[in-house]
Design an enzyme around this catalytic site. Structure first.
Site, short mmCIF file in Angstrom:
data_model
loop_
_atom_site.label_atom_id
_atom_site.label_comp_id
_atom_site.label_asym_id
_atom_site.label_seq_id
_atom_site.Cartn_x
_atom_site.Cartn_y
_atom_site.Cartn_z
N ALA A 29 0.84 -1.21 0.00
CA ALA A 29 0.00 0.00 0.00
C ALA A 29 0.87 1.26 0.00
CB ALA A 29 -0.94 0.00 1.21
N GLN A 60 2.21 -15.33 0.84
CA GLN A 60 2.61 -16.46 0.00
C GLN A 60 1.60 -16.70 -1.10
OE1 GLN A 60 3.09 -19.79 2.65
NE2 GLN A 60 4.91 -18.95 3.62
N GLY A 62 -1.07 -15.22 -2.86
CA GLY A 62 -1.11 -14.47 -4.10
C GLY A 62 -2.05 -13.29 -4.04
N GLU A 126 -8.16 -20.73 -3.31
CA GLU A 126 -7.96 -20.76 -1.86
C GLU A 126 -9.33 -20.78 -1.19
OE1 GLU A 126 -5.19 -17.74 -0.54
OE2 GLU A 126 -3.85 -18.21 -2.19
N HIS A 240 -4.77 -17.25 10.89
CA HIS A 240 -4.53 -18.17 9.77
C HIS A 240 -4.46 -19.58 10.34
CE1 HIS A 240 -2.83 -20.08 6.26
NE2 HIS A 240 -3.04 -18.96 5.57
N ARG A 286 -11.50 -19.28 6.91
CA ARG A 286 -10.37 -19.45 7.83
C ARG A 286 -10.79 -19.59 9.29
NH1 ARG A 286 -5.83 -15.46 5.11
NH2 ARG A 286 -5.57 -16.87 3.37
N HIS A 347 -2.90 -13.39 11.99
CA HIS A 347 -2.41 -13.21 10.63
C HIS A 347 -2.74 -11.84 10.06
CE1 HIS A 347 -1.22 -14.51 6.66
NE2 HIS A 347 -2.42 -14.35 6.16
N GLU A 371 -3.43 -2.62 5.34
CA GLU A 371 -3.96 -3.33 6.51
C GLU A 371 -4.34 -2.39 7.65
OE1 GLU A 371 -1.58 -6.69 7.71
OE2 GLU A 371 -2.82 -7.07 9.48
N ARG A 382 -11.60 -11.65 6.23
CA ARG A 382 -11.06 -11.36 4.89
C ARG A 382 -11.01 -12.61 4.04
NH1 ARG A 382 -5.97 -11.89 2.77
NH2 ARG A 382 -5.04 -12.21 4.80
N LEU A 388 -3.49 -8.03 -0.70
CA LEU A 388 -2.59 -7.27 -1.58
C LEU A 388 -3.41 -6.47 -2.59
CD1 LEU A 388 0.41 -9.72 -2.24
CD2 LEU A 388 0.07 -8.09 -0.40
C1 SIN Z 1 -1.86 -17.78 2.43
O1 SIN Z 1 -1.05 -17.93 1.53
O2 SIN Z 1 -2.47 -18.71 2.94
C2 SIN Z 1 -2.10 -16.39 2.95
C3 SIN Z 1 -2.72 -15.57 1.93
C4 SIN Z 1 -3.60 -14.53 2.55
O3 SIN Z 1 -3.53 -14.29 3.74
O4 SIN Z 1 -4.43 -13.99 1.83
#
Ligand code: SIN
Length: 541
Positions: A29, A60, A62, A126, A240, A286, A347, A371, A382, A388
């Site tokens: 950001a 990690q 994306g 995901e 997470h 999550r 996380h 954030e 989220r 990102l």
């Molecule tokens: C992850 O790679 O599990 C984290 C990605 C995220 O927090 O959006």
């Protein structure tokens, strides 16, 4: 909540550094905002550590973006709103998803090398996404994003980067921000700015287990709160489900993308369990996965569960997840053959400085993005890989708003700013800061974590209040302690007020989820009573 001055200072005698735009924080950001502002004036980007160290770097999975041929903006919006459990701001989500396509395209134009499949962009899936929509560079998307943004930033003419510079507090007068008081090379100075963009997010380090780097001590949140910013949704901390749980190893993130590629969670008895908790099993939201893991740990009396990806081809594992493979190998674990011991860790913060769609806060001249901001895009939880995206969309918007503001600013006002504090009642000389930080981390993990209840929250709150003695800090570690204490208090107070379970906020004493009466937001503002509001971003000057 008590407020204690951190430092005695008088702006009339402090060394002065002038800039048109001040950007605090060097995650995606902040970098994106600085790139945008560069066309319009001098930019000073200050960062607490090295330029490339931020929460972004450790991402990690994306960037979620509706660019796949079978994807649509509506579908991405729908998944985001569903994950946020009824309290996202739909207009903010629409902005993020729509503008995100252009912003990600820009990253690719600037050199981002996201993985391809058959010559075109490859998309991962995901948790809680209906479709494959996550662009990525192996499992190191944060590094790729940071590297591309930094190299683009370095091509800009008017951006000056100041590393190892700690923003202590904002300088405000008449509810207008004129930069920050900062510690640069051990000297306190006033960085005076026409417009200030706060992008210093990340507060995972207020918890004992976190995927965040050491720098994420909540400094941006705390300074904004002390400056009188409205703070919203502070009870919503995302845990997470899978961080590495291995003796001697950090709580390194084990990306959700492993579950997206077929990774399965098993308990110590080797039993798969996610199907018992949610129809989406491993790809459930999550909060559901984190609670399921905790429950399995309690049922089996074992301190972790395992992620099994050994059924995937070793070559695929190593090329798709090089960072995770390498890191686990370093700690003696071959993830092509061994189960990965995991448990949840703090996380991401969904809440933060309340902004409108233009990243404006309630303080004039102060913008927030990434954030640290609460734009309303995440609601109570989220959606994976939306962070990102939020950073690059609202980082750009923050700079655009700051530019418009500076064009109408009366610079005489800046010359007349004089702020002085001297209301310090004690010193920190005899206080053991490191033990204080550890105490906060333990307290938050045990009392304000994945499962919450009135009794434990109130106990944690009382202890935090006891710790809040007036102290005068002079070191970064002292300022960090104060910041951790301030954000821990905000999270705890908000968690006490919200008497329901929603998204990442789970109350064992109110397990019935999604009470319509609570389809709203808790807002804190210093020296005022907390308010409950319906709308995410309604402040207009
Ligand atoms: C992850 O790679 O599990 C984290 C990605 C995220 O927090 O959006």
């Amino acid at each position: 909540m008590n407020h204690h001055y951190l430092l005695q200072f008088d702006t009339s005698v402090l060394p002065l550094i002038d800039t048109d735009f001040l950007v605090i924080g060097s995650g995606s950001a902040g970098l994106r905002a600085a790139i945008q502002a560069d066309h319009y004036g001098s930019v000073l980007l200050m960062t607490k550590s090295a330029l490339k160290e931020s929460n972004t770097r450790y991402a990690q999975g994306g960037i979620a973006v509706a660019m796949n041929v079978d994807d649509t903006i509506d579908s991405h919006v729908e998944d985001t709103l569903k994950a946020g459990v009824g309290i996202c701001d739909p207009s903010a989500v629409q902005v993020m998803v729509e503008e995100g396509i252009e912003r990600v395209g820009e990253l690719i134009k600037w050199g981002a090398k996201f993985d391809k499949e058959g010559g075109t962009l490859g998309f991962a899936i995901e948790g809680a996404h209906q479709r494959r929509r996550v662009v990525h560079r192996g499992d190191a998307t944060g590094i790729e994003t940071t590297d591309v943004l930094v190299s683009h930033l370095q091509k800009q003419k008017r951006v000056k980067v100041v590393e190892n510079a700690f923003a202590i507090d904002f300088i405000t007068q008449d509810e207008t921000c004129y930069g920050v008081i900062a510690l640069v090379n051990d000297a306190v100075c006033w960085i005076r700015a026409k417009a200030t963009i706060l992008a210093a997010g990340g507060l995972g380090c207020v918890y004992q287990c976190t995927s965040n780097p050491e720098v994420a001590t909540g400094d941006g949140f705390a300074a904004a709160w002390r400056a009188g910013c409205e703070m919203m949704d502070m009870e919503f901390v995302q845990f997470h489900p899978t961080t590495l749980f291995l003796d001697g190893a950090p709580h390194f993130l084990i990306s959700e993308a492993l579950r997206g590629e077929g990774g399965v969670l098993v308990n110590i008895r080797g039993e798969e369990f996610m199907g018992r908790y949610h129809e989406l099993a491993e790809l459930a939201p999550r909060d559901v996965v984190s609670r399921a893991i905790l429950n399995e740990m309690q049922l089996t009396g074992f301190p972790c569960v395992y992620l099994d990806i050994t059924h995937l081809l070793p070559d695929f594992i190593q090329s798709r997840f090089p960072t995770i493979s390498h890191t686990c190998k370093h700690y003696g674990l071959d993830i092509t053959k061994d189960l990965i011991p995991v448990r949840s860790g703090a996380h991401f913060m969904m809440g933060g400085v309340r902004t409108n769609l233009n990243a404006e806060t309630n303080i004039k001249g102060l913008y927030a993005c990434g954030e640290v901001a609460c734009t309303g895009v995440h609601g109570a939880n989220r959606l994976a890989s939306n962070s990102l995206l939020e950073c690059i969309v609202f980082g750009t918007r923050a700079a655009e708003s700051a530019v418009i503001y500076t064009q109408s600013l009366d610079t005489n006002d800046m010359e007349n700013v004089h702020v002085q504090t001297g209301n310090v009642h004690g010193t920190a000389d005899s206080f053991d800061v490191e033990s204080g930080k550890e105490k906060i981390r333990r307290l938050m993990w045990n009392g304000v974590g994945i499962l919450r209840s009135e009794v434990e929250l109130k106990t944690a709150h009382d202890i935090l209040q006891d710790m809040a003695q007036p102290r005068c800090w002079s070191s970064i570690t002292g300022f960090e302690f104060q910041n951790m204490l301030d954000v821990a208090n905000l999270i705890t107070e908000a968690a006490i007020i919200r008497k329901e379970s929603r998204g990442a906020h789970y109350r064992e004493d109110y397990p019935v989820r999604y009470d319509d009466h609570w389809k709203n937001h808790i807002v804190f503002c210093r020296d005022k009573q907390p308010r409950i509001v319906d709308e995410c971003n309604r402040m207009r000057r």
